[in-house]
Design an enzyme around this catalytic site. Structure first.
Site, PDB file in Angstrom:
ATOM      1  CE  LYS A   1      -6.577 -75.724 -65.204  1.00  0.00           C
ATOM      2  NZ  LYS A   1      -7.608 -74.502 -64.674  1.00  0.00           N
TER       3      LYS A   1
ATOM      4  N   PRO B   1     -11.309 -66.101 -66.186  1.00  0.00           N
ATOM      5  CG  PRO B   1     -10.886 -64.361 -65.251  1.00  0.00           C
ATOM      6  CD  PRO B   1     -12.240 -64.784 -65.929  1.00  0.00           C
TER       7      PRO B   1
ATOM      8  CB  ILE C   1      -6.666 -67.667 -60.688  1.00  0.00           C
ATOM      9  CG1 ILE C   1      -8.563 -67.406 -61.004  1.00  0.00           C
ATOM     10  CG2 ILE C   1      -6.809 -67.409 -59.977  1.00  0.00           C
ATOM     11  CD1 ILE C   1      -9.461 -67.589 -60.149  1.00  0.00           C
TER      12      ILE C   1
ATOM     13  CG  ASN D   1     -19.474 -73.989 -57.076  1.00  0.00           C
ATOM     14  OD1 ASN D   1     -18.744 -73.905 -56.392  1.00  0.00           O
ATOM     15  ND2 ASN D   1     -18.228 -73.181 -58.514  1.00  0.00           N
TER      16      ASN D   1
ATOM     17  CG  PHE E   1      -7.717 -78.469 -54.569  1.00  0.00           C
ATOM     18  CD1 PHE E   1      -7.276 -77.200 -53.940  1.00  0.00           C
ATOM     19  CD2 PHE E   1      -7.861 -79.898 -54.538  1.00  0.00           C
ATOM     20  CE1 PHE E   1      -6.400 -77.497 -53.117  1.00  0.00           C
ATOM     21  CE2 PHE E   1      -7.656 -79.908 -52.264  1.00  0.00           C
ATOM     22  CZ  PHE E   1      -6.782 -78.815 -52.366  1.00  0.00           C
TER      23      PHE E   1
END
Ligand code: C5P
Length: 400
Positions: free
Chosen positions: A342, A304, A306, A211, A324
């Site tokens: 998360k 995964p 993180i 990206n 973020f």
């Protein structure tokens, strides 16, 4: 909230043959992200020119206590306090004696008396002057008052005598400066883990999924935490920037490598996941380069997560985990949901629609989402976002 503009030293350059090394010190310090305001004594100006110091610091050089412009632009009290640390290099026998006796006949000695900041002296003088009982007494007195010393080194001097009295090497003086700046800082003794940049997930040995992340925000956060005295591990995907000074940079390519590097870096007091981790990886990357004319079918599996892994409850969970959320719609609502899913403590949400110019740009407009609610910060340079975040992290860790 204090908006820290980075680290700054006030460098007093005394008169001695070693003054030329002060130029190298300025070069190293500015390269390490430390701004330098230079003050040149009358004797110092016989060895190095104000022009050289001005060129290397990129700022005007102060010399004269009685100059009206010096006083009108920045009074000596203000000048002595605008820095985080006062460094005297070379510190001559005369400068040390003046400071010990409390004399202030010129700008340099006046600043040394007026400052409320720590003073680091790098002495340089003839060995007999260094060992003279007057100098010995002065330096003991100054040590007792909290003045720190780096050097002098032992070796052959410009006068061909041998012994202690040589100015410490600029790199050693810089290391002492870094240690002094870190000691009094808000994140001193803390370990901060930062992820930054994109990840690259291999398709075959030459191609990858990636990206456009520049890594700029994450690198700025790593630098800002280091500037507050934190030990920083920056785990970075491939970017074109050099690592900030005083940061342990661990370069990785894939999300799996990034996670492994983060886990290896634990324990940490705070983890800030600023990396734009690829969401998918190729299930079975080809071991040989894929060839045309066939069009490969790529089978993707999730990488995964993180942030979620670091934020999951457990003995190695950092007390503060920050993520973020780059969103293009319903920014705050989506980011609040991401914080919950998360299990991050804070989320910095930003609007990355192309017209905002945030992705890859120099500015960022973020909303900080914590357990207490959402707080929108004005649009500002990524370095300013980083400084503000580092301050907030320091405050939160102090309170925890
Ligand atoms: O899920 P999403 O990519 O929107 O979440 C963004 C946040 O999660 C960022 O802090 C990013 O660094 C982190 N993240 C991660 N590992 C992933 C995906 C995202 O750490 N695989």
């Amino acid at each position: 909230m204090s908006e820290r503009q980075g680290r700054r030293i006030l460098l007093v350059v005394g008169g001695g043959i070693a003054a030329y090394k002060a130029l190298e010190l300025v070069r190293l310090a500015t390269k390490a992200g430390i701004a330098v305001t230079a003050v040149l004594t009358e004797a110092g100006a016989r060895f190095v020119t104000p022009l050289s110091l001005q060129a290397l610091t990129g700022e005007r050089v102060y010399q004269d206590l009685w100059s009206l412009t010096d006083e009108s632009e920045m009074g000596h009290i203000q000048l002595s306090r605008a820095a985080d640390l006062v460094v005297v290099a070379p510190a001559t026998a005369d400068l040390l004696a003046k400071l010990a006796a409390g004399l202030a006949p010129d700008l340099a000695s006046t600043l040394l008396l007026a400052t409320d900041k720590p003073v680091l002296a790098a002495p340089a003088m003839n060995v007999r002057m260094w060992e003279h009982p007057a100098t010995v007494a002065n330096r003991e007195l100054l040590r007792g008052r909290g003045v720190r010393f780096v050097g002098p080194d032992e070796g052959e001097m410009a006068c061909h005598e041998w012994g202690p009295g040589r100015l410490a090497e600029p790199a050693a003086i810089l290391a002492a400066i870094e240690a002094e700046l870190a000691a009094g800082a808000a994140l001193a003794g803390r370990h901060v883990l930062v992820t930054a940049g994109p990840t690259q997930e291999p398709i075959d040995p030459v191609r990858y999924l990636g990206n456009r992340s520049s890594g700029r925000q994450g690198y700025a956060i790593a630098a800002a935490c280091a500037a507050l005295g934190a030990r920083v591990t920056l785990v970075s995907g491939p970017v074109s920037m050099a690592g900030p000074s005083c940061v342990k940079l661990v370069r990785v390519e894939t999300a799996a490598e990034m996670l492994a590097a983060c886990e290896a870096a634990l324990p940490a007091d705070a983890a800030i996941c600023a990396a734009a981790v690829a969401d998918w990886q190729v299930a079975a990357p080809a071991t040989e380069k894929l060839k045309k004319p066939q069009t490969p079918m790529l089978s993707l599996v999730p990488t995964p997560d993180i942030l979620a892994t670091l934020a999951a409850a457990g003995p190695s969970r950092p007390p503060l985990v920050i993520g973020f959320a780059a969103e293009t719609n319903d920014v705050v609502r989506n980011a609040t949901e991401k914080r919950r899913l998360k299990r991050a403590d804070w989320i910095l949400a930003n609007d990355v629609r192309p017209e905002t110019g945030i992705m890859g740009g120099a500015h960022n407009a973020v909303t900080l989402i914590t357990g207490e609610g959402a707080e929108t910060w004005p649009d500002m340079p990524k370095e300013a976002v980083a400084a503000r975040l580092a301050d907030r992290i320091a405050t939160a860790l102090r309170a925890s």
